[in-house]
Design an enzyme around this catalytic site. Structure first.
Site, PDB file in Angstrom:
ATOM      1  N   GLY A 138       0.892  -1.212   0.058  1.00  0.00           N
ATOM      2  CA  GLY A 138      -0.088   0.266  -0.077  1.00  0.00           C
ATOM      3  C   GLY A 138       0.744   1.199   0.199  1.00  0.00           C
ATOM      4  O   GLY A 138       2.105   1.470  -0.496  1.00  0.00           O
ATOM      5  N   ARG A 139       0.327   2.039   0.529  1.00  0.00           N
ATOM      6  CA  ARG A 139       1.167   3.434   0.676  1.00  0.00           C
ATOM      7  C   ARG A 139       2.543   3.526   1.155  1.00  0.00           C
ATOM      8  O   ARG A 139       3.528   3.897   0.467  1.00  0.00           O
ATOM      9  CB  ARG A 139       0.425   4.443   1.349  1.00  0.00           C
ATOM     10  CG  ARG A 139      -0.904   5.227   0.664  1.00  0.00           C
ATOM     11  CD  ARG A 139      -1.627   6.221   1.557  1.00  0.00           C
ATOM     12  NE  ARG A 139      -2.487   5.415   2.575  1.00  0.00           N
ATOM     13  CZ  ARG A 139      -3.687   5.350   2.638  1.00  0.00           C
ATOM     14  NH1 ARG A 139      -4.342   5.901   1.774  1.00  0.00           N
ATOM     15  NH2 ARG A 139      -4.378   4.636   3.551  1.00  0.00           N
ATOM     16  N   ILE A 140       2.760   2.542   2.496  1.00  0.00           N
ATOM     17  CA  ILE A 140       3.760   2.721   3.120  1.00  0.00           C
ATOM     18  C   ILE A 140       4.802   1.614   2.501  1.00  0.00           C
ATOM     19  O   ILE A 140       5.911   1.677   2.385  1.00  0.00           O
ATOM     20  CB  ILE A 140       3.538   2.489   4.758  1.00  0.00           C
ATOM     21  CG1 ILE A 140       2.838   3.500   5.029  1.00  0.00           C
ATOM     22  CG2 ILE A 140       4.961   2.220   5.519  1.00  0.00           C
ATOM     23  CD1 ILE A 140       2.530   3.355   6.754  1.00  0.00           C
TER      24      ILE A 140
ATOM     25  N   HIS B  27       7.255   1.671  18.979  1.00  0.00           N
ATOM     26  CA  HIS B  27       5.879   2.112  18.100  1.00  0.00           C
ATOM     27  C   HIS B  27       6.376   3.501  17.717  1.00  0.00           C
ATOM     28  O   HIS B  27       5.492   4.633  18.272  1.00  0.00           O
ATOM     29  CB  HIS B  27       4.590   2.124  18.744  1.00  0.00           C
ATOM     30  CG  HIS B  27       3.454   1.905  17.610  1.00  0.00           C
ATOM     31  ND1 HIS B  27       2.523   1.031  17.860  1.00  0.00           N
ATOM     32  CD2 HIS B  27       3.417   2.468  16.679  1.00  0.00           C
ATOM     33  CE1 HIS B  27       1.594   1.312  16.701  1.00  0.00           C
ATOM     34  NE2 HIS B  27       1.933   1.975  16.016  1.00  0.00           N
TER      35      HIS B  27
ATOM     36  N   THR C 170       6.821  -2.785  10.891  1.00  0.00           N
ATOM     37  CA  THR C 170       6.432  -1.606  11.620  1.00  0.00           C
ATOM     38  C   THR C 170       5.085  -1.332  11.219  1.00  0.00           C
ATOM     39  O   THR C 170       4.495  -0.261  11.115  1.00  0.00           O
ATOM     40  CB  THR C 170       7.286  -0.491  10.827  1.00  0.00           C
ATOM     41  OG1 THR C 170       7.046  -0.666   9.152  1.00  0.00           O
ATOM     42  CG2 THR C 170       8.671  -0.053  11.058  1.00  0.00           C
ATOM     43  N   SER C 171       4.279  -2.548  11.087  1.00  0.00           N
ATOM     44  CA  SER C 171       2.728  -2.466  10.795  1.00  0.00           C
ATOM     45  C   SER C 171       1.897  -2.543  12.134  1.00  0.00           C
ATOM     46  O   SER C 171       1.699  -1.370  12.723  1.00  0.00           O
ATOM     47  CB  SER C 171       2.418  -3.464   9.814  1.00  0.00           C
ATOM     48  OG  SER C 171       2.395  -4.860  10.222  1.00  0.00           O
ATOM     49  N   ARG C 172       1.565  -3.662  12.512  1.00  0.00           N
ATOM     50  CA  ARG C 172       0.837  -3.894  13.636  1.00  0.00           C
ATOM     51  C   ARG C 172       1.532  -5.081  14.378  1.00  0.00           C
ATOM     52  O   ARG C 172       1.661  -6.061  13.567  1.00  0.00           O
ATOM     53  CB  ARG C 172      -0.648  -4.177  13.652  1.00  0.00           C
ATOM     54  CG  ARG C 172      -1.294  -2.603  13.330  1.00  0.00           C
ATOM     55  CD  ARG C 172      -1.352  -1.656  14.530  1.00  0.00           C
ATOM     56  NE  ARG C 172      -2.234  -0.785  14.397  1.00  0.00           N
ATOM     57  CZ  ARG C 172      -1.497   0.551  14.125  1.00  0.00           C
ATOM     58  NH1 ARG C 172      -0.317   0.722  13.605  1.00  0.00           N
ATOM     59  NH2 ARG C 172      -2.389   1.569  13.642  1.00  0.00           N
TER      60      ARG C 172
ATOM     61  N   GLU D 137       1.022  -5.015  22.895  1.00  0.00           N
ATOM     62  CA  GLU D 137       1.775  -3.567  23.065  1.00  0.00           C
ATOM     63  C   GLU D 137       0.907  -2.783  24.417  1.00  0.00           C
ATOM     64  O   GLU D 137      -0.320  -2.990  24.522  1.00  0.00           O
ATOM     65  CB  GLU D 137       1.540  -2.860  22.099  1.00  0.00           C
ATOM     66  CG  GLU D 137       2.642  -1.800  21.548  1.00  0.00           C
ATOM     67  CD  GLU D 137       2.393  -1.348  20.042  1.00  0.00           C
ATOM     68  OE1 GLU D 137       2.587  -2.102  19.150  1.00  0.00           O
ATOM     69  OE2 GLU D 137       1.843  -0.349  20.240  1.00  0.00           O
TER      70      GLU D 137
HETATM   71  C1  GLV Z   1       0.365   4.188  13.615  1.00  0.00           C
HETATM   72  O1  GLV Z   1       0.892   3.264  13.996  1.00  0.00           O
HETATM   73  C2  GLV Z   1      -0.605   4.517  12.838  1.00  0.00           C
HETATM   74  O2  GLV Z   1      -1.450   3.573  12.457  1.00  0.00           O
HETATM   75  O3  GLV Z   1      -0.653   5.720  12.624  1.00  0.00           O
END
Ligand code: GLV
Length: 309
Positions: A138-140, A268, A219-221, A250
């Protein structure tokens, strides 16, 4: 921005409110600007009868029961785009830190252990020309892929929906079925939203498919990775390392994870820059004000609410 147009109540504590505190403090609000740490579920919504909009100050919105909001005619918005590059940058920072053992090296210097240059000191692994596997384009994920060119890394990706040939060419990425990507990539970076399809997407079986010398970056969830299985894989050196910004429970970290030197861990902070957090806050404020005025919400998540405010 909000205070100049509305009556505003702000969480007075520097901590997340419990569900009952939030229900009590926000029982008669028309709009709620919340963080990803606030769980907005049906039970809470039932205690907020006036609520018309929930503006999440995050791009991910797995903390919000979207169907329950839509059912109650409550709009939901998020903060996409403004954090894309910042999060992609942190992904690369983690990838580089893991491969070149940056955290270990920093600690080594601070602990006064640096007595002499040494040919075998803190050897990591090269990243250039290694294969980067991106799961979720996707975007990231796309922004992470674009940065790979600077490091001369071929990029393969898996996504639920394959991109068009033009898009693949533009990003210089090649599609792979999920299992093939796991077997082929030297570095795997996760960029999927958290939902029922992606929870534990990376578990024991997937970790076993990864190359013995591979790295996992998330770096997602957190719940996208089975953290227990990951600790086991790191302990057995089945992987070279992992770099995580997010965690399954978390802010708790799976037992054993902080003992692993082959784990690079950040709390995070994917979008945590002054510039980006400012942009996210302004975006969330614009969303909530639009919702409260019955105007088009710029970053509406539940499109069913489009003309209903
Ligand atoms: C951070 O984890 C976000 O979803 O903006």
């Amino acid at each position: 921005m909000i205070a100049s147009e509305c009556q505003l109540t702000v969480n007075p504590h520097d901590r997340v409110l419990s569900k009952s505190e939030l229900a009590e403090a926000a029982s008669d609000v028309d709009g709620l600007l919340c963080q990803l740490t606030d769980i907005i579920d049906a039970e809470l919504l039932d205690k907020m009868p006036r609520l018309r909009i929930v503006a999440n100050c995050a791009v991910g919105y797995d903390n919000i029961d979207i169907a329950a909001c839509t059912k109650r005619n409550i709009a939901v918005s998020n903060t996409p785009d403004v954090l894309t590059d910042t999060t992609a940058d942190l992904t690369w920072a983690l990838l580089l830190a893991a491969a070149r053992r940056l955290v270990e090296a920093d600690r080594y210097v601070r602990e006064g252990k640096f007595k002499s240059w040494s040919p075998m000191l803190l050897l990591g692994h090269d990243i250039y020309q290694k294969v980067l596997g991106i799961i979720g384009l996707g975007r990231i994920g796309s922004a992470v892929a674009r940065r790979a060119a600077a490091f001369n890394m071929p990029v393969i990706y898996y996504a639920k929906k394959r991109k068009s040939a033009e898009e693949e060419n533009r990003l210089n990425v090649e599609y792979r079925p999920f299992d093939c990507l796991l077997k082929e990539a030297d570095f795997i970076s996760l960029h999927v939203p958290l939902n029922e399809h992606t929870r534990h997407l990376i578990s024991k079986k997937e970790l076993e498919l990864m190359k013995p010398g591979a790295y996992l970056i998330n770096t997602s969830r957190g719940p996208v990775v089975d953290e227990k299985a990951l600790v086991r894989a790191l302990r057995n050196n089945d992987l070279a390392g992992a770099a995580l910004d997010v965690y399954e429970y978390e802010p708790q970290i799976a037992p054993g994870l902080t003992d692993m030197v082959n784990a690079t861990l950040t709390p995070h902070i994917g979008s945590a820059t002054v510039e980006t957090r400012t942009r996210m806050a302004v975006m969330a404020a614009k969303n909530i004000l639009a919702g409260l005025k019955g105007e088009k919400v710029p970053n509406l998540v539940n499109w069913e609410m489009e003309n209903k405010l």
